[in-house]
Design an enzyme around this catalytic site. Structure first.
Site, PDB file in Angstrom:
ATOM      1  N   THR A 196      19.713  93.377  -1.553  1.00 31.26           N
ATOM      2  CA  THR A 196      20.342  92.222  -0.900  1.00 31.26           C
ATOM      3  C   THR A 196      21.814  92.491  -0.629  1.00 31.26           C
ATOM      4  O   THR A 196      22.312  92.236   0.476  1.00 31.26           O
ATOM      5  CB  THR A 196      20.190  90.971  -1.789  1.00 31.26           C
ATOM      6  OG1 THR A 196      18.806  90.694  -1.972  1.00 31.26           O
ATOM      7  CG2 THR A 196      20.862  89.769  -1.147  1.00 31.26           C
ATOM      8  N   ARG A 238      10.927  87.360  -9.737  1.00 31.95           N
ATOM      9  CA  ARG A 238       9.696  87.740 -10.449  1.00 31.95           C
ATOM     10  C   ARG A 238       9.942  87.822 -11.950  1.00 31.95           C
ATOM     11  O   ARG A 238       9.082  87.496 -12.757  1.00 31.95           O
ATOM     12  CB  ARG A 238       9.184  89.078  -9.912  1.00 31.95           C
ATOM     13  CG  ARG A 238       8.607  89.000  -8.508  1.00 31.95           C
ATOM     14  CD  ARG A 238       7.925  90.311  -8.127  1.00 31.95           C
ATOM     15  NE  ARG A 238       7.276  90.205  -6.835  1.00 31.95           N
ATOM     16  CZ  ARG A 238       7.860  90.501  -5.682  1.00 31.95           C
ATOM     17  NH1 ARG A 238       9.122  90.919  -5.684  1.00 31.95           N
ATOM     18  NH2 ARG A 238       7.211  90.390  -4.542  1.00 31.95           N
ATOM     19  N   THR A 276      18.729  95.427  -9.436  1.00 33.83           N
ATOM     20  CA  THR A 276      19.938  94.654  -9.746  1.00 33.83           C
ATOM     21  C   THR A 276      20.318  93.727  -8.592  1.00 33.83           C
ATOM     22  O   THR A 276      21.389  93.117  -8.615  1.00 33.83           O
ATOM     23  CB  THR A 276      21.127  95.579 -10.037  1.00 33.83           C
ATOM     24  OG1 THR A 276      21.342  96.422  -8.905  1.00 33.83           O
ATOM     25  CG2 THR A 276      20.887  96.429 -11.278  1.00 33.83           C
ATOM     26  N   HIS A 322      18.211 106.628  -5.237  1.00 31.38           N
ATOM     27  CA  HIS A 322      18.960 105.917  -6.277  1.00 31.38           C
ATOM     28  C   HIS A 322      19.832 106.889  -7.092  1.00 31.38           C
ATOM     29  O   HIS A 322      19.747 106.959  -8.327  1.00 31.38           O
ATOM     30  CB  HIS A 322      18.017 105.155  -7.216  1.00 31.38           C
ATOM     31  CG  HIS A 322      17.441 103.920  -6.603  1.00 31.38           C
ATOM     32  ND1 HIS A 322      18.190 102.777  -6.379  1.00 31.38           N
ATOM     33  CD2 HIS A 322      16.188 103.651  -6.144  1.00 31.38           C
ATOM     34  CE1 HIS A 322      17.418 101.850  -5.825  1.00 31.38           C
ATOM     35  NE2 HIS A 322      16.202 102.352  -5.660  1.00 31.38           N
ATOM     36  N   GLN A 364      18.585 100.386  -9.600  1.00 28.40           N
ATOM     37  CA  GLN A 364      17.313  99.710  -9.349  1.00 28.40           C
ATOM     38  C   GLN A 364      17.268  98.312  -9.953  1.00 28.40           C
ATOM     39  O   GLN A 364      17.720  98.081 -11.071  1.00 28.40           O
ATOM     40  CB  GLN A 364      16.146 100.525  -9.930  1.00 28.40           C
ATOM     41  CG  GLN A 364      15.870 101.817  -9.195  1.00 28.40           C
ATOM     42  CD  GLN A 364      16.536 103.011  -9.843  1.00 28.40           C
ATOM     43  OE1 GLN A 364      17.692 102.939 -10.241  1.00 28.40           O
ATOM     44  NE2 GLN A 364      15.810 104.109  -9.951  1.00 28.40           N
ATOM     45  N   GLY A 370      20.555  95.024  -5.594  1.00 27.52           N
ATOM     46  CA  GLY A 370      21.311  95.928  -4.734  1.00 27.52           C
ATOM     47  C   GLY A 370      20.825  95.962  -3.297  1.00 27.52           C
ATOM     48  O   GLY A 370      21.620  96.207  -2.382  1.00 27.52           O
ATOM     49  N   SER A 425      12.039  93.000 -14.205  1.00 29.87           N
ATOM     50  CA  SER A 425      11.860  93.195 -12.768  1.00 29.87           C
ATOM     51  C   SER A 425      11.401  94.620 -12.467  1.00 29.87           C
ATOM     52  O   SER A 425      10.555  94.834 -11.599  1.00 29.87           O
ATOM     53  CB  SER A 425      13.171  92.900 -12.045  1.00 29.87           C
ATOM     54  OG  SER A 425      13.013  93.017 -10.655  1.00 29.87           O
ATOM     55  N   ARG A 437      23.192  93.673 -13.480  1.00 30.64           N
ATOM     56  CA  ARG A 437      22.336  92.501 -13.708  1.00 30.64           C
ATOM     57  C   ARG A 437      22.058  92.359 -15.189  1.00 30.64           C
ATOM     58  O   ARG A 437      22.087  93.342 -15.949  1.00 30.64           O
ATOM     59  CB  ARG A 437      21.011  92.682 -12.934  1.00 30.64           C
ATOM     60  CG  ARG A 437      20.075  91.477 -12.988  1.00 30.64           C
ATOM     61  CD  ARG A 437      18.812  91.740 -12.204  1.00 30.64           C
ATOM     62  NE  ARG A 437      17.897  90.603 -12.216  1.00 30.64           N
ATOM     63  CZ  ARG A 437      16.692  90.601 -11.664  1.00 30.64           C
ATOM     64  NH1 ARG A 437      16.252  91.700 -11.029  1.00 30.64           N
ATOM     65  NH2 ARG A 437      15.919  89.533 -11.715  1.00 30.64           N
ATOM     66  N   HIS A 479      23.692 102.214  -6.023  1.00 33.22           N
ATOM     67  CA  HIS A 479      22.616 101.212  -6.051  1.00 33.22           C
ATOM     68  C   HIS A 479      21.713 101.446  -7.255  1.00 33.22           C
ATOM     69  O   HIS A 479      20.902 102.378  -7.274  1.00 33.22           O
ATOM     70  CB  HIS A 479      21.817 101.304  -4.750  1.00 33.22           C
ATOM     71  CG  HIS A 479      20.743 100.276  -4.621  1.00 33.22           C
ATOM     72  ND1 HIS A 479      20.006 100.109  -3.463  1.00 33.22           N
ATOM     73  CD2 HIS A 479      20.250  99.348  -5.484  1.00 33.22           C
ATOM     74  CE1 HIS A 479      19.125  99.151  -3.629  1.00 33.22           C
ATOM     75  NE2 HIS A 479      19.248  98.674  -4.857  1.00 33.22           N
TER      76      HIS A 479
END
EC number: 2.8.2.-
Length: 414
Positions: free
Chosen positions: A100, A321, A96, A149, A94, A98, A191, A183, A92
């Site tokens: 969701t 955002r 991206t 993470h 940060q 992840g 973000s 992403r 995961h």
């Protein structure tokens, strides 16, 4: 004798003419019913699966390949044994999307024994159908067991030992299927800045590499005090130690190759090159990766890779955002420069992702067309007596329609 010879010649000519006419008629019939399905991808005859029509996006006709990938890099179908010892490990990264995707894994996969997710609890229990052992290593199933993470370097060294400890027994036969989500680097960077601006720090991350955590000199903080809340975008970009810079490459690369966080191990240029190539290789070798910007295609590829189905379709949310930040061209260019390695990795990943999607869709469409062709010709298998009499009846051989065996052979070779 001449009369007899002439009669035989006439009979042979008649047989030959019959064979030729029969063959031509057969080919015309075959072309009429089969060729449209073979030649036309958008067949008007309704050959496509109902599921295939609108559920997932069609490949982008304007897409142009940038990289060459062999079939072994495009083919991603694993024999995931949920009742065996196989484990999906979610890396995961940060910001991206992840979180969701991680929720999809524990709440949205159609399973024989669904994950037990109870209100108020951060983690779900994801047991195998036949015993109380987990098949998923992720934030929402096992928690941050290898650190907050954890990156590729941490996970690959940590996961086997953690599972052995949790399940109180050694297992050397486990298969680990690593997955992740990437992403667009500019959106991800913005973000993360917004997240840090609201007080996020991730300072409890371990950053374990080669058996140790980095020293304060190797990894200096960007702020004084408890957090960096309220920082401006300019301040965020100005910190040379900001781990947001090229985060996706760092999270996917084998950091042991560059001396972990010791910047004096090799030159800066060589370090960047090694990290990027390592990240590409590890991403390419993963069982699956998705892209935040392509939710439906991400769902499609995951389902085909692991032969698991989601209950509800993925949704594409573009009002993030990061999307609400108004930037001038100079600022965007500065962010791209700070994330140059991530920009190169994402360009590579997007190309591989699109090619995998197109490859899988093409295979499925071919398979469906062949199934429809088989349905048009429900012929019986050739019996052994037919094979034995092949030499005695050449005219029946010439006029025989393709057998089921022959069509199956076509499918196998397709």
């Amino acid at each position: 004798m001449n009369l007899l010879t002439g009669r035989n010649m006439v009979e042979r000519s008649s047989k030959f003419l019959f064979i030729v006419v029969g063959s031509v008629l057969f080919m015309l019939i075959l072309y009429q019913y089969v060729a449209p399905g073979m030649m036309n991808f958008g067949s008007p005859h309704g050959y496509m699966l109902e599921d295939d029509a609108d559920l997932f996006p069609t490949p982008d006709p304007h897409y142009v390949k940038k990289y060459y990938f062999p079939i072994r890099d495009l083919e991603r179908t694993v024999d995931f044994e949920i009742k065996g010892d196989d484990v999906i490990v979610f890396l995961h990264i940060q910001k991206t999307g992840g979180t969701t995707f991680g929720r999809h894994l524990v709440q949205n996969v159609r399973l024989e024994v669904p994950c037990d997710c109870r209100p108020g609890q951060k983690k779900c229990t994801c047991y195998r159908p036949n015993r109380k052992e987990t098949w998923l290593f992720s934030r929402f199933s096992t928690g941050w067991s290898c650190g907050l993470h954890a990156d590729w370097t941490e996970l690959t060294n940590c996961v086997p030992g953690v599972l052995n400890k949790k399940e109180s027994r050694m297992k050397n036969q486990r298969k680990f299927y690593y997955i992740t989500v990437l992403r667009d680097p500019v959106s991800r960077y913005l973000s993360e800045w917004r997240h840090v601006q609201r007080g996020a720090t991730w300072k409890t991350s371990l950053h374990m590499c080669d058996g140790r955590t980095p020293t304060p000199e190797e990894l200096p903080p960007c702020y004084e005090g408890t957090d960096w809340s309220g920082c401006t975008l300019q301040q965020f970009m100005d910190c040379p130690y900001n781990l947001a810079n090229n985060r996706q490459v760092r999270m996917l690369a084998d950091l042991s190759l560059v001396g972990c966080y010791n910047m004096s191990f090799i030159t800066e240029k060589k370090r960047a090159q090694v990290l990027l190539e390592s990240a590409k290789k590890n991403l390419r070798d993963m069982a699956f990766f998705g892209l935040t910007e392509f939710q439906r295609k991400t769902q499609y590829l995951f389902e085909r890779t692991f032969r698991l189905k989601f209950i509800r379709p993925f949704m594409q949310y573009n009002s993030t955002r990061a999307a609400g930040v108004d930037l001038d061209n100079d600022t965007v260019q500065r962010i791209e420069e700070l994330n140059d390695l991530d920009m190169q990795l994402y360009d590579y990943a997007r190309d591989l992702f699109q090619q995998r999607y197109m490859y899988k869709r093409q295979l499925e469409r071919r398979e469906q067309r062949l199934k429809n062709q088989l349905a048009l010709f429900p012929f019986r298998r050739a019996s052994s007596s037919d094979s034995a009499s092949r030499d005695d009846a050449p005219e029946s051989e010439a006029s025989r329609l393709p057998t089921e065996d022959y069509m199956n052979h076509i499918i196998d070779r397709w």
